[in-house]
Write a protein that holds these residues in place. Sequence first.
Motif, PDB file in Angstrom:
ATOM      1  N   MET A   1       0.773  -1.138   0.041  1.00  0.00           N
ATOM      2  CA  MET A   1       0.040   0.102   0.138  1.00  0.00           C
ATOM      3  C   MET A   1       0.877   1.279   0.189  1.00  0.00           C
ATOM      4  O   MET A   1       0.520   2.270  -0.581  1.00  0.00           O
ATOM      5  CB  MET A   1      -0.784   0.013   1.286  1.00  0.00           C
ATOM      6  N   GLN A   2       2.293   1.106   0.567  1.00  0.00           N
ATOM      7  CA  GLN A   2       2.922   2.288   0.613  1.00  0.00           C
ATOM      8  C   GLN A   2       3.204   2.862  -0.797  1.00  0.00           C
ATOM      9  O   GLN A   2       3.846   4.173  -0.909  1.00  0.00           O
ATOM     10  CB  GLN A   2       4.044   2.182   1.610  1.00  0.00           C
ATOM     11  N   ASN A   3       3.305   1.667  -1.732  1.00  0.00           N
ATOM     12  CA  ASN A   3       3.855   2.277  -3.068  1.00  0.00           C
ATOM     13  C   ASN A   3       2.656   2.626  -3.805  1.00  0.00           C
ATOM     14  O   ASN A   3       2.945   3.048  -5.147  1.00  0.00           O
ATOM     15  CB  ASN A   3       4.532   0.793  -3.556  1.00  0.00           C
ATOM     16  N   ILE A   4       1.515   2.700  -3.482  1.00  0.00           N
ATOM     17  CA  ILE A   4       0.365   3.399  -4.427  1.00  0.00           C
ATOM     18  C   ILE A   4       0.257   4.582  -4.188  1.00  0.00           C
ATOM     19  O   ILE A   4       0.246   5.452  -3.187  1.00  0.00           O
ATOM     20  CB  ILE A   4      -0.959   2.621  -3.947  1.00  0.00           C
ATOM     21  N   ASN A   5       0.239   5.113  -5.338  1.00  0.00           N
ATOM     22  CA  ASN A   5       0.313   6.622  -5.681  1.00  0.00           C
ATOM     23  C   ASN A   5      -1.442   7.083  -6.204  1.00  0.00           C
ATOM     24  O   ASN A   5      -1.677   6.805  -7.301  1.00  0.00           O
ATOM     25  CB  ASN A   5       1.101   7.280  -6.522  1.00  0.00           C
ATOM     26  N   PHE A   6      -2.048   7.615  -5.284  1.00  0.00           N
ATOM     27  CA  PHE A   6      -3.530   7.614  -5.354  1.00  0.00           C
ATOM     28  C   PHE A   6      -3.862   8.896  -6.301  1.00  0.00           C
ATOM     29  O   PHE A   6      -4.921   8.926  -7.053  1.00  0.00           O
ATOM     30  CB  PHE A   6      -4.189   7.742  -3.973  1.00  0.00           C
ATOM     31  N   ASP A   7      -2.627   9.631  -6.329  1.00  0.00           N
ATOM     32  CA  ASP A   7      -3.039  10.697  -7.357  1.00  0.00           C
ATOM     33  C   ASP A   7      -2.769  10.298  -8.898  1.00  0.00           C
ATOM     34  O   ASP A   7      -3.477  10.635  -9.670  1.00  0.00           O
ATOM     35  CB  ASP A   7      -1.917  11.718  -7.260  1.00  0.00           C
ATOM     36  N   GLU A   8      -1.969   9.239  -9.015  1.00  0.00           N
ATOM     37  CA  GLU A   8      -1.849   8.668 -10.200  1.00  0.00           C
ATOM     38  C   GLU A   8      -3.100   7.844 -10.657  1.00  0.00           C
ATOM     39  O   GLU A   8      -3.416   7.773 -11.773  1.00  0.00           O
ATOM     40  CB  GLU A   8      -0.695   7.950 -10.418  1.00  0.00           C
ATOM     41  N   LEU A   9      -3.577   7.093  -9.677  1.00  0.00           N
ATOM     42  CA  LEU A   9      -4.771   6.176  -9.911  1.00  0.00           C
ATOM     43  C   LEU A   9      -6.056   7.454 -10.237  1.00  0.00           C
ATOM     44  O   LEU A   9      -6.932   6.961 -11.197  1.00  0.00           O
ATOM     45  CB  LEU A   9      -5.154   5.484  -8.643  1.00  0.00           C
ATOM     46  N   LYS A  10      -6.081   8.313  -9.581  1.00  0.00           N
ATOM     47  CA  LYS A  10      -7.256   9.380  -9.822  1.00  0.00           C
ATOM     48  C   LYS A  10      -7.067   9.969 -11.485  1.00  0.00           C
ATOM     49  O   LYS A  10      -7.881  10.158 -12.100  1.00  0.00           O
ATOM     50  CB  LYS A  10      -7.375  10.521  -8.883  1.00  0.00           C
ATOM     51  N   ALA A  11      -5.943  10.192 -11.734  1.00  0.00           N
ATOM     52  CA  ALA A  11      -5.500  10.597 -13.194  1.00  0.00           C
ATOM     53  C   ALA A  11      -6.042   9.390 -14.109  1.00  0.00           C
ATOM     54  O   ALA A  11      -6.462  10.088 -14.990  1.00  0.00           O
ATOM     55  CB  ALA A  11      -4.048  11.025 -13.232  1.00  0.00           C
ATOM     56  N   ILE A  12      -5.674   8.310 -13.768  1.00  0.00           N
ATOM     57  CA  ILE A  12      -6.362   7.277 -14.643  1.00  0.00           C
ATOM     58  C   ILE A  12      -7.780   7.234 -14.692  1.00  0.00           C
ATOM     59  O   ILE A  12      -8.364   6.974 -15.845  1.00  0.00           O
ATOM     60  CB  ILE A  12      -5.659   5.824 -14.233  1.00  0.00           C
ATOM     61  N   GLN A  13      -8.308   7.164 -13.727  1.00  0.00           N
ATOM     62  CA  GLN A  13      -9.804   7.200 -13.542  1.00  0.00           C
ATOM     63  C   GLN A  13     -10.468   8.404 -14.375  1.00  0.00           C
ATOM     64  O   GLN A  13     -11.561   8.169 -15.100  1.00  0.00           O
ATOM     65  CB  GLN A  13     -10.168   7.738 -12.228  1.00  0.00           C
ATOM     66  N   LYS A  14      -9.827   9.349 -14.265  1.00  0.00           N
ATOM     67  CA  LYS A  14     -10.377  10.651 -14.896  1.00  0.00           C
ATOM     68  C   LYS A  14     -10.239  10.447 -16.437  1.00  0.00           C
ATOM     69  O   LYS A  14     -10.913  10.721 -17.103  1.00  0.00           O
ATOM     70  CB  LYS A  14      -9.662  11.895 -14.469  1.00  0.00           C
ATOM     71  N   LYS A  15      -8.817   9.898 -16.879  1.00  0.00           N
ATOM     72  CA  LYS A  15      -8.815   9.527 -18.432  1.00  0.00           C
ATOM     73  C   LYS A  15      -9.918   8.538 -18.860  1.00  0.00           C
ATOM     74  O   LYS A  15     -10.272   8.629 -19.979  1.00  0.00           O
ATOM     75  CB  LYS A  15      -7.342   9.009 -18.608  1.00  0.00           C
ATOM     76  N   VAL A  16     -10.009   7.584 -18.201  1.00  0.00           N
ATOM     77  CA  VAL A  16     -11.061   6.462 -18.444  1.00  0.00           C
ATOM     78  C   VAL A  16     -12.497   7.183 -18.411  1.00  0.00           C
ATOM     79  O   VAL A  16     -13.336   6.785 -19.552  1.00  0.00           O
ATOM     80  CB  VAL A  16     -10.937   5.098 -17.575  1.00  0.00           C
ATOM     81  N   ALA A  17     -12.817   7.994 -17.639  1.00  0.00           N
ATOM     82  CA  ALA A  17     -14.218   8.533 -17.189  1.00  0.00           C
ATOM     83  C   ALA A  17     -14.256   9.502 -18.802  1.00  0.00           C
ATOM     84  O   ALA A  17     -15.657   9.100 -19.235  1.00  0.00           O
ATOM     85  CB  ALA A  17     -14.181   9.301 -16.304  1.00  0.00           C
ATOM     86  N   LYS A  18     -13.395  10.024 -19.367  1.00  0.00           N
ATOM     87  CA  LYS A  18     -13.645  10.678 -20.504  1.00  0.00           C
ATOM     88  C   LYS A  18     -13.754   9.718 -21.790  1.00  0.00           C
ATOM     89  O   LYS A  18     -14.440  10.304 -22.762  1.00  0.00           O
ATOM     90  CB  LYS A  18     -12.249  11.464 -20.988  1.00  0.00           C
ATOM     91  N   GLU A  19     -13.535   8.615 -21.863  1.00  0.00           N
ATOM     92  CA  GLU A  19     -13.822   7.487 -22.867  1.00  0.00           C
ATOM     93  C   GLU A  19     -15.118   6.941 -22.673  1.00  0.00           C
ATOM     94  O   GLU A  19     -15.545   6.205 -23.602  1.00  0.00           O
ATOM     95  CB  GLU A  19     -12.666   6.619 -23.046  1.00  0.00           C
ATOM     96  N   VAL A  20     -15.721   6.878 -21.458  1.00  0.00           N
ATOM     97  CA  VAL A  20     -17.172   6.171 -21.118  1.00  0.00           C
ATOM     98  C   VAL A  20     -18.406   6.614 -22.489  1.00  0.00           C
ATOM     99  O   VAL A  20     -18.276   7.957 -22.554  1.00  0.00           O
ATOM    100  CB  VAL A  20     -17.456   6.558 -19.957  1.00  0.00           C
ATOM    101  N   LEU A  21     -18.858   5.804 -23.041  1.00  0.00           N
ATOM    102  CA  LEU A  21     -19.725   5.977 -23.805  1.00  0.00           C
ATOM    103  C   LEU A  21     -21.282   5.721 -23.249  1.00  0.00           C
ATOM    104  O   LEU A  21     -21.344   4.797 -22.709  1.00  0.00           O
ATOM    105  CB  LEU A  21     -19.878   5.368 -25.279  1.00  0.00           C
ATOM    106  N   THR A  22     -22.236   6.839 -23.253  1.00  0.00           N
ATOM    107  CA  THR A  22     -23.421   6.435 -22.357  1.00  0.00           C
ATOM    108  C   THR A  22     -24.674   6.219 -23.418  1.00  0.00           C
ATOM    109  O   THR A  22     -25.933   6.266 -22.945  1.00  0.00           O
ATOM    110  CB  THR A  22     -23.755   7.616 -21.558  1.00  0.00           C
ATOM    111  N   GLU A  23     -24.443   5.527 -24.553  1.00  0.00           N
ATOM    112  CA  GLU A  23     -25.634   5.334 -25.437  1.00  0.00           C
ATOM    113  C   GLU A  23     -25.025   3.987 -25.898  1.00  0.00           C
ATOM    114  O   GLU A  23     -24.074   3.220 -25.712  1.00  0.00           O
ATOM    115  CB  GLU A  23     -25.484   6.101 -26.864  1.00  0.00           C
ATOM    116  N   ASP A  24     -26.265   3.143 -26.236  1.00  0.00           N
ATOM    117  CA  ASP A  24     -26.474   1.713 -26.590  1.00  0.00           C
ATOM    118  C   ASP A  24     -25.462   1.691 -27.753  1.00  0.00           C
ATOM    119  O   ASP A  24     -25.417   2.222 -28.699  1.00  0.00           O
ATOM    120  CB  ASP A  24     -27.606   1.122 -27.048  1.00  0.00           C
ATOM    121  N   SER A  25     -24.588   0.408 -27.701  1.00  0.00           N
ATOM    122  CA  SER A  25     -23.507   0.080 -28.873  1.00  0.00           C
ATOM    123  C   SER A  25     -24.244  -0.965 -29.550  1.00  0.00           C
ATOM    124  O   SER A  25     -23.753  -1.460 -30.587  1.00  0.00           O
ATOM    125  CB  SER A  25     -22.079  -0.178 -28.501  1.00  0.00           C
TER     126      SER A  25
END
Length: 208
Positions: free
Chosen positions: A1-25
């Motif tokens: 746990m000491q090696n986890i950078n939560f700021d980096e994880l949040k940055a990944i989440q924000k990047k992924v969130a921008k790619e989410v599509l909210t319509e039926d494929s």
Amino acid sequence: MQNINFDELKAIQKKVAKEVLTEDSIKPEEIKFVAGFDVAYVGDKAVCACAVMNIKDMTVVERKYIITKIPMNYVPGFLAFREGPLIAQLFYELETDPDVLLIDGHGIAHPQRCGSASFVGVEIAKSAIGIAKGILFGEIKGDKIINGDEVIGALVQTREHAKPLCVSIGHMISLETAIDLTKKLVVPPHKMPEPLHIAHRMADKTAK
């Protein structure tokens, strides 16, 4: 746990969130195979289980699980990094190609708009729905979960006298279709949609 950078994880989440599509494929009437994923824990090991159903006749066409070391401890808001890699790994081992994934967790109803269902859906480019037993983020207004003026999820009553499920968009699906599919796949007296119910039972039984 000491090696986890939560700021980096949040940055990944924000990047992924921008790619989410909210319509039926995929058109709702064309959905045939639906996979449910759940994870159980024992010691430092995790059991990730999946059940794939043909929803045209409600038969189980595939069951599979993997046992692996837990990637990280549980931290609220970062469940995707604990369970997402396991779900993705198991998905790639399936013989059936599901049209929609049901993930025991949240989708965009998450502080960073990136719960496990969104994380996995974007990662493997599949339609995904987040189905959770409780709210993580947002406010409840009627049967909707809202953040400001945006509807980010819904409360879905699947069993009388039981708490409703929190359903949210994971990726490449509309909230309307996510709600309809969740309701359609519930087999009384179970509360969860059947693919998730079976996956949960498999994971728990294997863990024990």
